[in-house]
Design a protein around this motif. Sequence first.
Motif, PDB file in Angstrom:
ATOM      1  N   ASP A 159      -7.402  -7.221  -4.091  1.00 28.52           N
ATOM      2  CA  ASP A 159      -6.260  -7.766  -3.351  1.00 28.52           C
ATOM      3  C   ASP A 159      -5.569  -6.628  -2.620  1.00 28.52           C
ATOM      4  OD1 ASP A 159      -3.931  -9.905  -3.094  1.00 28.52           O
ATOM      5  OD2 ASP A 159      -2.998  -8.003  -3.662  1.00 28.52           O
ATOM      6  N   GLY A 160      -5.023  -6.927  -1.478  1.00 26.75           N
ATOM      7  CA  GLY A 160      -4.276  -5.891  -0.789  1.00 26.75           C
ATOM      8  C   GLY A 160      -3.488  -6.430   0.385  1.00 26.75           C
ATOM      9  N   SER A 161      -2.410  -5.718   0.693  1.00 24.89           N
ATOM     10  CA  SER A 161      -1.581  -6.056   1.844  1.00 24.89           C
ATOM     11  C   SER A 161      -1.295  -4.760   2.578  1.00 24.89           C
ATOM     12  CB  SER A 161      -0.262  -6.688   1.396  1.00 24.89           C
ATOM     13  OG  SER A 161      -0.521  -7.824   0.595  1.00 24.89           O
ATOM     14  N   ILE A 168      -3.398  -9.073   5.346  1.00 25.69           N
ATOM     15  CA  ILE A 168      -3.479  -9.424   3.922  1.00 25.69           C
ATOM     16  C   ILE A 168      -4.915  -9.823   3.630  1.00 25.69           C
ATOM     17  CG2 ILE A 168      -2.626 -10.990   2.140  1.00 25.69           C
ATOM     18  CD1 ILE A 168      -0.130 -11.434   3.927  1.00 25.69           C
ATOM     19  N   ALA A 169      -5.509  -9.216   2.624  1.00 28.12           N
ATOM     20  CA  ALA A 169      -6.864  -9.602   2.221  1.00 28.12           C
ATOM     21  C   ALA A 169      -6.888  -9.716   0.713  1.00 28.12           C
ATOM     22  CB  ALA A 169      -7.877  -8.561   2.687  1.00 28.12           C
ATOM     23  N   SER A 170      -7.280 -10.860   0.233  1.00 29.94           N
ATOM     24  CA  SER A 170      -7.253 -11.054  -1.215  1.00 29.94           C
ATOM     25  C   SER A 170      -8.442 -11.883  -1.640  1.00 29.94           C
ATOM     26  CB  SER A 170      -5.957 -11.769  -1.609  1.00 29.94           C
ATOM     27  OG  SER A 170      -5.885 -11.898  -3.007  1.00 29.94           O
ATOM     28  N   GLU A 183      -4.437 -12.787   7.951  1.00 30.46           N
ATOM     29  CA  GLU A 183      -4.574 -12.916   6.502  1.00 30.46           C
ATOM     30  C   GLU A 183      -5.951 -13.460   6.179  1.00 30.46           C
ATOM     31  OE1 GLU A 183      -1.900 -15.911   4.905  1.00 30.46           O
ATOM     32  OE2 GLU A 183      -1.686 -16.790   6.882  1.00 30.46           O
ATOM     33  N   PRO A 239      -7.369 -14.819   2.714  1.00 28.59           N
ATOM     34  CA  PRO A 239      -7.398 -15.100   1.282  1.00 28.59           C
ATOM     35  C   PRO A 239      -8.678 -15.832   0.858  1.00 28.59           C
ATOM     36  CG  PRO A 239      -5.927 -16.645   2.390  1.00 28.59           C
ATOM     37  CD  PRO A 239      -6.566 -15.797   3.465  1.00 28.59           C
ATOM     38  N   ASN A 261      -4.473  -3.570  -4.790  1.00 27.97           N
ATOM     39  CA  ASN A 261      -4.286  -3.906  -6.193  1.00 27.97           C
ATOM     40  C   ASN A 261      -5.582  -4.323  -6.858  1.00 27.97           C
ATOM     41  OD1 ASN A 261      -1.210  -3.941  -6.249  1.00 27.97           O
ATOM     42  ND2 ASN A 261      -1.711  -5.266  -4.506  1.00 27.97           N
ATOM     43  N   ILE A 286      -8.468 -12.825  -4.943  1.00 31.39           N
ATOM     44  CA  ILE A 286      -7.969 -13.479  -6.170  1.00 31.39           C
ATOM     45  C   ILE A 286      -6.979 -14.579  -5.811  1.00 31.39           C
ATOM     46  CG2 ILE A 286      -8.352 -11.483  -7.675  1.00 31.39           C
ATOM     47  CD1 ILE A 286      -4.857 -12.261  -6.347  1.00 31.39           C
ATOM     48  N   ALA A 287      -7.068 -15.081  -4.602  1.00 31.11           N
ATOM     49  CA  ALA A 287      -6.170 -16.144  -4.162  1.00 31.11           C
ATOM     50  C   ALA A 287      -6.773 -17.478  -4.613  1.00 31.11           C
ATOM     51  CB  ALA A 287      -5.989 -16.082  -2.652  1.00 31.11           C
TER      52      ALA A 287
END
Lengths: 380, 380, 380, 380
Positions: free
Chosen positions: D229-231, D245-247, D158, D160, D218, D249-250
Motif C-alpha cells: 500500500d502506498g500514497s 494512491i496504489a494499494s 488512484e 486500489p 506501508n 490491500i483495498a
Amino acid sequence: MVGGGNDAFIGAIHRIAANMDGLIEFSCGALSINPEIAVASGKLLFLPDDRNYLTYDEMIKKEKALPEDKRMDFMTIVTPNFAHFAPAMMALDNGFNVVIEKPMTFTLQEAKELKKKVDDTGLLLCLTHTYSGYPMVKQARQMVKNGDFGKVRKIVVEYPQGWLSRLSEREGNAQAAWRTDPKKSGKSGSMGDIGTHASHLAEYISGLKITKLCADLNIVVEGRALDDDGSVLLRFDNGAPGVLIASQIAAGEENALKIKLYGEKGGLEWAQHEPNTLIVKWLDHPTQILRAGVNYTSHLSGFATHNCRTPGGHPEGYLEAFGNIYRNFALTLSARMEGDEPTKEMLDFPQVDEGIRGMAFIDTVVTSNQSDKKWTEFVV
Amino acid sequence: MVGGGNDAFIGAIHRIAANMDGLIEFSCGALSINPEIAVASGKLLFLPDDRNYLTYDEMIKKEKALPEDKRMDFMTIVTPNFAHFAPAMMALDNGFNVVIEKPMTFTLQEAKELKKKVDDTGLLLCLTHTYSGYPMVKQARQMVKNGDFGKVRKIVVEYPQGWLSRLSEREGNAQAAWRTDPKKSGKSGSMGDIGTHASHLAEYISGLKITKLCADLNIVVEGRALDDDGSVLLRFDNGAPGVLIASQIAAGEENALKIKLYGEKGGLEWAQHEPNTLIVKWLDHPTQILRAGVNYTSHLSGFATHNCRTPGGHPEGYLEAFGNIYRNFALTLSARMEGDEPTKEMLDFPQVDEGIRGMAFIDTVVTSNQSDKKWTEFVV
Amino acid sequence: MVGGGNDAFIGAIHRIAANMDGLIEFSCGALSINPEIAVASGKLLFLPDDRNYLTYDEMIKKEKALPEDKRMDFMTIVTPNFAHFAPAMMALDNGFNVVIEKPMTFTLQEAKELKKKVDDTGLLLCLTHTYSGYPMVKQARQMVKNGDFGKVRKIVVEYPQGWLSRLSEREGNAQAAWRTDPKKSGKSGSMGDIGTHASHLAEYISGLKITKLCADLNIVVEGRALDDDGSVLLRFDNGAPGVLIASQIAAGEENALKIKLYGEKGGLEWAQHEPNTLIVKWLDHPTQILRAGVNYTSHLSGFATHNCRTPGGHPEGYLEAFGNIYRNFALTLSARMEGDEPTKEMLDFPQVDEGIRGMAFIDTVVTSNQSDKKWTEFVV
Amino acid sequence: MVGGGNDAFIGAIHRIAANMDGLIEFSCGALSINPEIAVASGKLLFLPDDRNYLTYDEMIKKEKALPEDKRMDFMTIVTPNFAHFAPAMMALDNGFNVVIEKPMTFTLQEAKELKKKVDDTGLLLCLTHTYSGYPMVKQARQMVKNGDFGKVRKIVVEYPQGWLSRLSEREGNAQAAWRTDPKKSGKSGSMGDIGTHASHLAEYISGLKITKLCADLNIVVEGRALDDDGSVLLRFDNGAPGVLIASQIAAGEENALKIKLYGEKGGLEWAQHEPNTLIVKWLDHPTQILRAGVNYTSHLSGFATHNCRTPGGHPEGYLEAFGNIYRNFALTLSARMEGDEPTKEMLDFPQVDEGIRGMAFIDTVVTSNQSDKKWTEFVV
C-alpha cells in the motif's frame, strides 16, 4: 466465411471473435457477392489465393474436394438476411457445420427447413446471438434456473439505438440500406434486427417461452419501408407478463440493450453497456453487484466463469462475448470430432431452435401489428 | 389538514413539505376518521385544542366562522382516495382553496364535478403530483418545449416498486390494506397509485396528451383484488408512440420512477432515484449531464432554478420536490390574495385539469384491460 | 440566530434545516452586522420587531430578560469564522446553548476556551458538520464500530469543489471574499472550509483519530492569500494510513465529498452526491448497495433509520442531513429540559470536542505545510 | 515469447492481445524456466516442436539462424521483473525488437543500459503499459494536449486492488509469491506493480513529468516483505500538485485504476472499470460523457478512433486495450520493415523512455519513503 468483405461491418467482428482464443483458423472465404471486393478482401486478410473464392457455391464444392484434414471445419455466413438460407442448406448438405448471423433466415419457413436439415444431418448450426455470450448473462440464467428469485413474475427488455434516427439509408450508409430494405432484411426492420436479440435474451435468461404478444410497430422516420421502432406486450408460458421495446430512432442511444427480470424473492438487471456487472436485487436484503471474473466464495456459476478470460476488474466486452459463442461452438465441435461428450458449458451457445423462435417472433410481431386484436398467439 | 394522523404515511410528508419554506403554517386539522387518533395526532403536532377538529365538516364550518385573517387559507386532503371528493367539494363551497393527494378522486365523474366547482368558484385546487416538483423535471419540460430535441418521437416511462410483492395487506400494513381495496382505492391498484404519476410525468415533460392506449393489467400476487402490475402501450397526440410500465411487485425495487424521451435531435432521461441529474443525449454530440442548482452559462431554465434551494452539489430530494408544489401553490395564493399576478414559475403546479386526466387514465386503462381490442380511446 | 441575513448563504440553510421537523421555532435574530440588513432580513422572515435585534449583544441581553418560557432556547451562530467565538462565549455565559457553523472558531486557542466554557456551564454546543447527519454516514460508522470490516487499514477522503477556480473574490462573490480572506477565515482557506469536513468525516466514520500528517497546501489561483487546494497524508491512531484531498479549484466539480475506507474483510464507499447509497465491498462476497430508508431484514442500524424521514426510494438530501443535526440537538435539548436521558441516537451530533479537533487539524496542516519534515504530529 | 507458460497469468493475455488483429503470429517460445512446463505449454499452444524452446538463449540463437523471413520479428518477455533485462539485452544484441512487461527491469541501472542499447541498435522496445492503450485514455491525452482544459492544475490518480489483502503468497498463489518477493519483484511491491501504471497514466494523459514526490509506503499485511500500500504526493513540471494512491490491500476492490485531472477551464475523469467512457467536466458548462467509438461531429480525436474496433455501444475492454499496444507496435514495425514512416497514431505506444521513468519512479518512492524529508527529487 460467406460475406464479410471489407465493405461490411459484422464480418470483421466475426473474424476477431473466432480468432480470439486460438481455436479457430480463418482459412477460406467467399467474402462478397462482388467478385472484385471478394478477391481484394481475401488478399487483405491473407487468405491463400486458392481458397479465396468468388462464391459460396465454389467454396463449398472446392473445400469438399480437399482432404478431410485440410478442408474447412465449418462455414460462417455473414451475408444480409435474405442470403442466409441457400448457403446454409448447401453447406449442411455437403457435410459442413455452419455459423449464421441472426436472424437465422429470411422467412420462418426457411428456418423450419433448416431445422429439419440440421436434425437430419446431425451437424451443428450456431447462431450468433452475441449477447448470450456474456458471462453475466449466463450467470443471470443460472440464478433464475436455480430458483434464486422464485417464480418469474415480470420481464422488461429494452433495446434502444439511435443510428436510424435519420434516413441514413439514402445517405450512403450501406448497412442502413439493406437493413431497411424489405427485400434484403425481411418482414421487419428494427424488430428483426434487434427485437430478435431482445426476445432471445429474455427467453434465454428466464428459461421461459413467449406464448402470445401484442405489438405496436412504427415507421417513425418518414420515407422508410420497415418498422424502425416498436413496443410489444408479452406473455410467457408461466403466465408472467413482459414488455419488449426495440427502437432504432432513439436519438443519442448507442446500443443500450437492457433487461430487468423480477421474481417472487428478488430480481436482476443487466445492461450491455456495463456487461461485466449483474445487479441482483432482493426483497429483503441489499442489492448485490456481481462482477465477472471475481473469485467470490460460491457466487459465480461455472457457466459464468467458463466464459471469462481475465480476473475481475479487467473488463471484457462485446468482442469477448462474441468470442465465447465461437469458443463454445468450437469446443463442442472439437469434442465431437474427437468422440468426446461436450460439457454443458460448451454446449451453451445458440442453435437452430433459437433461430426458429427468432423467425417466429418476427412473424408474430408483424401479424400482431397488423391486427386489431390485442393478443396474437406466438406459434412456431 | 384532513387525514394524515399519526398512523398515516403521506400526512407527515405533506407537513414537512408545506412547512419547508416558512410560507405555510400548519394551523388546524381533522387528522383521522377515528376521533381518538385525530385528537391525539393533533396534540402531538401542537395544534391548539380549539382547532384540533374531529371531522372535516366541523373544521370547515368552524374555520369559516373565524375572522378572515385567522382562518385557514386552504385545506389539504390526504385521506384515502374514496374520501377526497366530499371534503374537497365542501371546502370549495365554503370558499377554501384545496390541496389534494393524487389520484384526485374516486371516480372520473367526481373529478369532473370538482372541475366544475373549481371553475365556478375561481378557487385553487392543487394536486400533489410530487415528481413534477423536481427542478430537473421542470428543466426537461422546458427543453422539450423549446424544441431542443425537435419533434418528440418516443416516450418510455416506467415506475417499478417492490413493496406489494407479498400479500402485505393481510399482514397488518395499513397502507397496503387500503391501496389494494377497491372500495377505498378505486378501480385500479398500481395504475391508480403510481401509473397516474407516470402518465402525469410523461404528459408534463412532453407537453403531449395521450390519445389512445392498450393496457395489460395483472394481479400477480394471488388473493389480491386489484392490479399490482401493468404495462400500457401509448399513443400521444402528435402521433408519437410510448410505453408506460407500473408495477408494485418488482421485488427489490424501491420507488424507481424513470422516464426516457426521444426526439429528432436527441433525448433525455430522468430517474427519481437521482433526481438532481438530467441526462441529455444528442444525435451528433456527447451526452450531457445537467445538474440542479449549478450555475452554468445559460443551460438551466428559470423554471428549474426557481425550484432549487441550494447550489449545485447539495442534493435536494423528494421532500424538497414536494415542498416545491406547496411553495408554488402558496406563492400563487399569496400573489392572488395581494392582488398580484402570479408568475409563470409560480403557477407551475398540478391543478384540477391534471386531476381529471389522471382519473381518465385510470378509467381508460381499466376499460382497455377488459377489452379484446388493441386500442382504446383516451376520452376525458 | 446571529448572522444569516438575506445576503448570506448558509443562514437560509440553517433556517430550513432547523424548521424541518417542527421541533424548532425561529424566534429571534441579529441577522447582520449591517443594521439595515439585519432589520430588513428579520422583517422578511416574519420576526416580531421586538425580537429583531441589531447585535448579538443586544439579543442575548434582552432574551435573557424575557421569562424563561418565552426566551430563545439556544442561539445559532452563522457568521464568518472570525466572529464565532465572542457571541458563543457570551451566549454560554448567559445560559444559552449554542449551535455554531464549522470551523468552530478562528483559532485553536479560542476553541479550547470554548470547550472549557461548555464543560463549566454544562450547556450544549452543537457544531454543524452537516455530512455526519446523513443516515448512510451513520450506517457506515456503525458498521465499522461493529467490526464488520475488521481492523481499518486505509482511508481515502476527498473533497473537490470547483467554485474558486477563478478569482471570484474580486468579482463580487461575497462568500468567496470572506472565505479567502485570512482576517475573516483564519489560517487556512480550503483546508479550513472543506478539509475540516473531510477530516471530521474520516474520524467520525472510522472511529479513529489522526495522529500525524504531512500536508501539501497550494495557492493555485494567482493573487489569492490562502490555500485553495491541498493534499494530506494521514496516519491514524491504529496505525492505518490515509489520504485527504481538499480542493476548491477542481474545475467542474460541485461538492463532491467522498470517502473510501478499507478494512481486513471489506470496505465501504460513500459519496455526498448520492447520499442515500452506501456501497459495501467484501473480500469474499459481492458488493452490496445499502440504501437509506429501506426495510431490510437486519441490515440498517438504528442510527441510520432514526435519521430517515421517508421510506426507501424517496431521496433525502443535504437539507435533511442538516435537519438531522438540528433534530438530534433539539431532541437532546428537550430530553434534558424534561429531565430525561437522551438516547444514544439523539446524542449523535457533532459537539465541542469535534470542534477542537477541527481547529487542531487546521493548525497542523498549516504547520506541516510550512515544514520540510515529512510528518507533523497532530496535537490538540 | 519468453515466460508465459500455462502456470502464468499475463502470458495468456499477451497472446490474446497480440493475436487479436491478425497482424501478429505466435510462432515460437521459451515459455517457462521449468523445461517440462515450457515444452508442455508450447505443445498446448500448437507451437511447432522445433520452435518450442527450453531457454530464451536457445530461442534467440536458433531463431537468428533461421532465414530472415522465417524467424521471429520480435520477442515478448513476460517473466517476473528480475528476468527481464538479460533476455531483452540479448534479443536486442541479436537484432530482435522486444516487447516487455512493465516494470521494464529490476533496477533503474538496467533500464538505463537497455535504453542505451535501444538507442544504439535502433530497434523497437515496446513496454506494455496496457492502460494507455484504451481509446478514451488517448482521447484524454489529446484533449489536454489541445489545451481544452487550459493549464493543468491538479492530478489525482488512484489504483486500489484488494487481491493482496491476505498473505496469499503463503497460500499457494504463484503470482502473489513472486510479486511480494524482493528478489523477483524488486525494491517495491505495490508501487512497482501498479504504482508504475498509475504514474505512467498520469504522465501520459497530462503530458507532464513528475519532478519531486513525497511517499508513504506501508506493509499492511503482517509478514510481508514489500509495500502492499502506498500514497504519494506529487509535483509536476508545470508546478501542478498531484496525488497517487496504489494499494493492493483495498479489500473488495478489483482493479480500480482511476484518474482525475483538473485544469483552468475544466477537468476529466477516467476509470478503468468503465473504460469506454470519458467524463469531461467544465467550469461553465454541463459535464459531457464522451464514449469510445461514437460518431460525434468533431469530438473524438483520431488517436481515439484509431484504437476502436467497433462502433459505439459495443464495449471494448482490457484485452482490446492490450491489443492496441501490440497493434500499434506491429504497425510501426511493419511500416519500418517496408520502409514507410509510421503515423503518429501508430507510434503511440509506450517505449523505452517510459520504462526508464517507471524504474525511476520506483527508486524515488522508495528513497522518499525512507527519508524524513518531505520532498525527494525525481531524478532519472
